[in-house]
Design an enzyme around this catalytic site. Structure first.
Site, PDB file in Angstrom:
ATOM      1  N   LYS A  22       0.836  -1.211   0.000  1.00 54.52           N
ATOM      2  CA  LYS A  22       0.000   0.000   0.000  1.00 54.52           C
ATOM      3  C   LYS A  22       0.872   1.262   0.000  1.00 54.52           C
ATOM      4  CE  LYS A  22      -1.644   1.652   4.044  1.00 54.52           C
ATOM      5  NZ  LYS A  22      -1.303   3.075   4.240  1.00 54.52           N
ATOM      6  N   ASN A  23       1.880   1.285   0.871  1.00 56.94           N
ATOM      7  CA  ASN A  23       2.664   2.509   1.013  1.00 56.94           C
ATOM      8  C   ASN A  23       3.613   2.765  -0.161  1.00 56.94           C
ATOM      9  OD1 ASN A  23       1.380   3.053   3.369  1.00 56.94           O
ATOM     10  ND2 ASN A  23       3.127   2.662   4.720  1.00 56.94           N
ATOM     11  N   CYS A 116      -4.943  12.955  13.363  1.00 60.92           N
ATOM     12  CA  CYS A 116      -5.365  11.588  13.086  1.00 60.92           C
ATOM     13  C   CYS A 116      -5.156  10.775  14.350  1.00 60.92           C
ATOM     14  CB  CYS A 116      -4.609  10.995  11.913  1.00 60.92           C
ATOM     15  SG  CYS A 116      -3.049  10.287  12.315  1.00 60.92           S
ATOM     16  N   ARG A 121       0.782  14.346  13.275  1.00 58.19           N
ATOM     17  CA  ARG A 121       1.238  14.143  11.892  1.00 58.19           C
ATOM     18  C   ARG A 121       1.172  15.420  11.057  1.00 58.19           C
ATOM     19  NH1 ARG A 121      -0.800   8.314   9.908  1.00 58.19           N
ATOM     20  NH2 ARG A 121       1.119   8.337   8.735  1.00 58.19           N
ATOM     21  N   ILE A 123       2.400  18.508   8.378  1.00 56.09           N
ATOM     22  CA  ILE A 123       3.005  18.466   7.041  1.00 56.09           C
ATOM     23  C   ILE A 123       3.955  19.655   6.838  1.00 56.09           C
ATOM     24  CG2 ILE A 123       1.200  17.122   5.863  1.00 56.09           C
ATOM     25  CD1 ILE A 123       0.133  19.933   4.869  1.00 56.09           C
ATOM     26  N   ASP A 124       4.393  20.231   7.982  1.00 54.46           N
ATOM     27  CA  ASP A 124       5.241  21.420   7.897  1.00 54.46           C
ATOM     28  C   ASP A 124       6.516  21.175   7.086  1.00 54.46           C
ATOM     29  OD1 ASP A 124       5.758  19.686  10.159  1.00 54.46           O
ATOM     30  OD2 ASP A 124       7.281  21.109  10.799  1.00 54.46           O
ATOM     31  N   LEU A 125       7.068  19.973   7.174  1.00 57.51           N
ATOM     32  CA  LEU A 125       8.336  19.713   6.473  1.00 57.51           C
ATOM     33  C   LEU A 125       8.125  19.673   4.956  1.00 57.51           C
ATOM     34  CD1 LEU A 125       9.759  16.971   8.881  1.00 57.51           C
ATOM     35  CD2 LEU A 125      10.325  19.410   8.836  1.00 57.51           C
ATOM     36  N   ASP A 307       5.098   0.745  11.993  1.00 53.65           N
ATOM     37  CA  ASP A 307       3.903   0.050  11.491  1.00 53.65           C
ATOM     38  C   ASP A 307       3.845  -1.417  11.927  1.00 53.65           C
ATOM     39  OD1 ASP A 307       3.069   2.358  10.315  1.00 53.65           O
ATOM     40  OD2 ASP A 307       3.498   1.763   8.252  1.00 53.65           O
ATOM     41  N   LEU A 329       8.140   7.299  16.902  1.00 51.55           N
ATOM     42  CA  LEU A 329       7.710   8.102  15.757  1.00 51.55           C
ATOM     43  C   LEU A 329       6.379   8.818  15.960  1.00 51.55           C
ATOM     44  CD1 LEU A 329       8.919   5.889  12.821  1.00 51.55           C
ATOM     45  CD2 LEU A 329       9.690   8.158  13.401  1.00 51.55           C
ATOM     46  N   ARG A 399      -8.431  -0.333   5.192  1.00 58.53           N
ATOM     47  CA  ARG A 399      -7.619   0.706   4.551  1.00 58.53           C
ATOM     48  C   ARG A 399      -6.301   0.137   4.060  1.00 58.53           C
ATOM     49  NH1 ARG A 399      -5.905   4.889   8.215  1.00 58.53           N
ATOM     50  NH2 ARG A 399      -4.588   5.155   6.414  1.00 58.53           N
TER      51      ARG A 399
HETATM   52  C1  UD1 Z   1       4.516   6.999   6.476  1.00 57.37           C
HETATM   53  C2  UD1 Z   1       3.685   5.749   6.256  1.00 57.37           C
HETATM   54  C3  UD1 Z   1       3.164   5.234   7.581  1.00 57.37           C
HETATM   55  C4  UD1 Z   1       4.299   5.046   8.575  1.00 57.37           C
HETATM   56  C5  UD1 Z   1       5.156   6.311   8.667  1.00 57.37           C
HETATM   57  C6  UD1 Z   1       6.420   6.110   9.507  1.00 57.37           C
HETATM   58  C7  UD1 Z   1       2.760   6.065   4.052  1.00 57.37           C
HETATM   59  C8  UD1 Z   1       1.548   6.371   3.224  1.00 57.37           C
HETATM   60  N1  UD1 Z   1       2.585   6.086   5.383  1.00 57.37           N
HETATM   61  O1  UD1 Z   1       3.652   7.990   7.029  1.00 57.37           O
HETATM   62  O2  UD1 Z   1       2.500   3.993   7.348  1.00 57.37           O
HETATM   63  O3  UD1 Z   1       3.773   4.775   9.847  1.00 57.37           O
HETATM   64  O4  UD1 Z   1       5.592   6.710   7.355  1.00 57.37           O
HETATM   65  O5  UD1 Z   1       7.184   5.087   8.988  1.00 57.37           O
HETATM   66  O6  UD1 Z   1       3.804   5.774   3.530  1.00 57.37           O
HETATM   67  N2  UD1 Z   1       6.600  14.828  10.636  1.00 57.37           N
HETATM   68  C9  UD1 Z   1       6.639  16.176  10.928  1.00 57.37           C
HETATM   69  N3  UD1 Z   1       6.407  17.054   9.920  1.00 57.37           N
HETATM   70  C10 UD1 Z   1       6.138  16.682   8.634  1.00 57.37           C
HETATM   71  C11 UD1 Z   1       6.106  15.297   8.353  1.00 57.37           C
HETATM   72  C12 UD1 Z   1       6.336  14.402   9.370  1.00 57.37           C
HETATM   73  O7  UD1 Z   1       6.881  16.565  12.073  1.00 57.37           O
HETATM   74  O8  UD1 Z   1       5.946  17.550   7.774  1.00 57.37           O
HETATM   75  C13 UD1 Z   1       6.841  13.833  11.721  1.00 57.37           C
HETATM   76  C14 UD1 Z   1       5.624  12.958  12.003  1.00 57.37           C
HETATM   77  O9  UD1 Z   1       4.742  13.580  12.907  1.00 57.37           O
HETATM   78  C15 UD1 Z   1       6.268  11.720  12.576  1.00 57.37           C
HETATM   79  C16 UD1 Z   1       7.585  11.613  11.782  1.00 57.37           C
HETATM   80  O10 UD1 Z   1       7.824  12.912  11.268  1.00 57.37           O
HETATM   81  O11 UD1 Z   1       6.584  11.890  13.929  1.00 57.37           O
HETATM   82  C17 UD1 Z   1       7.554  10.627  10.643  1.00 57.37           C
HETATM   83  O12 UD1 Z   1       6.412  10.851   9.847  1.00 57.37           O
HETATM   84  P1  UD1 Z   1       6.354  10.504   8.305  1.00 57.37           P
HETATM   85  O13 UD1 Z   1       7.529   9.673   7.920  1.00 57.37           O
HETATM   86  O14 UD1 Z   1       6.117  11.757   7.524  1.00 57.37           O
HETATM   87  O15 UD1 Z   1       5.051   9.608   8.226  1.00 57.37           O
HETATM   88  P2  UD1 Z   1       4.094   9.510   7.010  1.00 57.37           P
HETATM   89  O16 UD1 Z   1       4.877   9.758   5.761  1.00 57.37           O
HETATM   90  O17 UD1 Z   1       2.866  10.316   7.251  1.00 57.37           O
END
Ligand code: UD1
Length: 420
Positions: A22-23, A116, A121, A123-125, A307, A329, A399
């Site tokens: 899926k991912n 969620c 989670r 999306i600032d980065l 996961d 995480l 999902r």
């Molecule tokens: C992806 C996977 C999810 C998995 C996760 C961690 C997909 C669709 N989903 O989720 O199944 O559990 O990786 O391996 O591939 N963060 C920030 N700012 C950002 C983005 C992330 O602070 O802009 C933080 C998150 O809150 C978290 C960490 O970074 O603590 C890792 O998150 P991230 O790797 O982005 O997870 P996803 O990509 O959402």
């Protein structure tokens, strides 16, 4: 609403076919926005998240033709650039369309995903990196409004934290950008590697694939010619079924799986006393009747995946001794603990560390799935619980798991999908 009824204490045997990941599928479907041709994708899993993303692409004007586990996506007719709240709220990974739409059309609006179940989670980065590439970002009325009328420009991006979808988003944005983008502290997950490899074959030169530093040579807006490709096996689905074998003390063989993607998971199962026979595309689990306790820290790939945390917590309830599981995480990813406790598990939570004292007898009862992987932990616990367990709210499970109850039934589990 559907729920699962499982009768426990049943040993399993046989083979389970692992679906496509899926991912990996989600970013690769989003990647079709960068293509000038129709793109054929093979080995897609039948899971709701994939349908959600395809619906989003269709709403934007793309056409998608499904044929069993294969699909053809044509984004040449894509004429909308706004991903609306009704879809994004159901799947956070919808944010994956931001990079590709912005880099192709110069503008994009995506609803903010919001909170969620497993944590904030943010999306600032993603947004900071796109701004670095020249995008103007405005947050208004719950939407990210991004514009880059003259296109995105390559630059040096250093992620403060490793982010999987963030890396995928920026790699796709950089693919059509002007000049070279370097991403430092990039995610190295196999799903990110597959995305980079396919882009690399489609006219975007990428160096450092599989490392923490990616260098992407953008095409300055030239759309890509993307050949047919096959989604890699789902390592989390595979890990979940290995745990099903281990918790029920059953020998199981997984087919269409890549053991190289499961290093940390296999190592922890081995520490617990299990062993394996591995071929290039199968893994046979040889279980132990006496599971040993384990210490786990979830981290980014290649370390132990978050996961798989919930599934190992369920498994640890059947190990003799004290296991310690630290979640690094996601701040709120222990909601399965209270449900496992209701089944008889002895788990103490202290912040982001769970201590499991085993081995405890689990008993079947009514439990509630709270997120995708938490749901599979409850399925694992139910397989060894005495009596009947009803797992409610399994839309979470749907999902991300392709036909879970059929796959488990084929190896001997007593599991039924019923309507509430
Ligand atoms: C992806 C996977 C999810 C998995 C996760 C961690 C997909 C669709 N989903 O989720 O199944 O559990 O990786 O391996 O591939 N963060 C920030 N700012 C950002 C983005 C992330 O602070 O802009 C933080 C998150 O809150 C978290 C960490 O970074 O603590 C890792 O998150 P991230 O790797 O982005 O997870 P996803 O990509 O959402």
């Amino acid at each position: 609403m559907d729920y699962l009824k499982i009768n426990g204490i049943k040993s399993l045997s046989g083979e389970i076919q692992i679906s496509g990941a899926k991912n990996a599928s989600l970013p690769l479907i989003a990647m079709t926005i960068l293509a000038k041709n129709k793109v054929s994708i093979k080995n897609l899993p039948h899971v709701v998240d994939i349908n959600t993303l395809l619906k989003l692409l269709s709403n934007l004007g793309a056409s998608c033709e499904f044929n069993d586990h294969n699909i053809t996506v044509d984004t040449s007719s894509l004429n909308q650039t706004k991903a609306t709240y009704d879809i994004v709220k159901t799947m956070r990974a919808s944010i994956l369309v931001l990079g590709p739409i912005l880099t192709r059309f110069g503008h994009c609006e995506v609803s903010l995903p919001g909170g969620c179940a497993i944590g904030q989670r943010p999306i600032d980065l993603h947004l900071k990196a796109l701004e670095h590439m020249g995008a103007k970002i405005n947050i208004e009325a719950g939407y990210v409004q991004a514009t880059a009328p003259d296109g995105l420009k390559g630059c040096n991006i250093i992620f403060d934290k490793i982010t999987v979808t963030g890396t995928a988003n920026i790699v796709m944005a950089a693919a059509l950008a002007k000049g070279i983008t370097t991403i430092t502290n990039a995610a190295r997950e196999p799903e990110v590697v597959q995305l980079c490899e396919i882009l690399n074959k489609s006219g975007v030169s990428i160096e450092g694939i599989g490392t923490a530093v990616l260098t992407i040579h953008g095409t300055s807006g030239k759309l890509l010619d993307i050949d047919e490709f096959t989604i890699i096996p789902d390592r989390i689905e595979a890990g979940t079924y290995l745990c099903a074998g281990a918790i029920t003390n059953s020998e199981l063989t997984l087919k269409n799986v890549n053991a190289k993607h499961l290093g940390a998971v296999l190592a922890k199962l081995e520490e617990m006393g299990n062993s394996f026979t591995i071929t290039p595309d199968t893994i046979t689990l040889h279980p132990t009747a006496e599971l040993k306790p384990v210490r786990i820290i979830t981290q980014e790939y290649p370390a132990f995946p978050t996961d798989m945390q919930a599934q190992f917590l369920a498994l640890a309830t059947q190990a003799n001794g004290t296991s310690v599981v630290e979640e690094r995480l996601f701040e709120n990813r222990f909601m399965h603990v209270s449900e496992l406790q209701r089944m008889g598990a002895n788990i103490t939570l202290n912040g982001h560390v769970a201590t499991v004292n085993g081995k405890t007898k689990l008993s079947g009862t009514d439990v509630m799935a709270t997120d995708l992987r938490a749901s599979s932990a409850l399925v694992l616990a139910a397989l060894v619980a005495e009596g009947e367990t009803n797992i409610h709210r399994i839309y979470h499970l749907d999902r991300g798991y392709d036909n879970l109850e059929k796959k488990l039934e084929l190896v001997g589990a007593k599991i039924q999908r019923l309507k509430e």
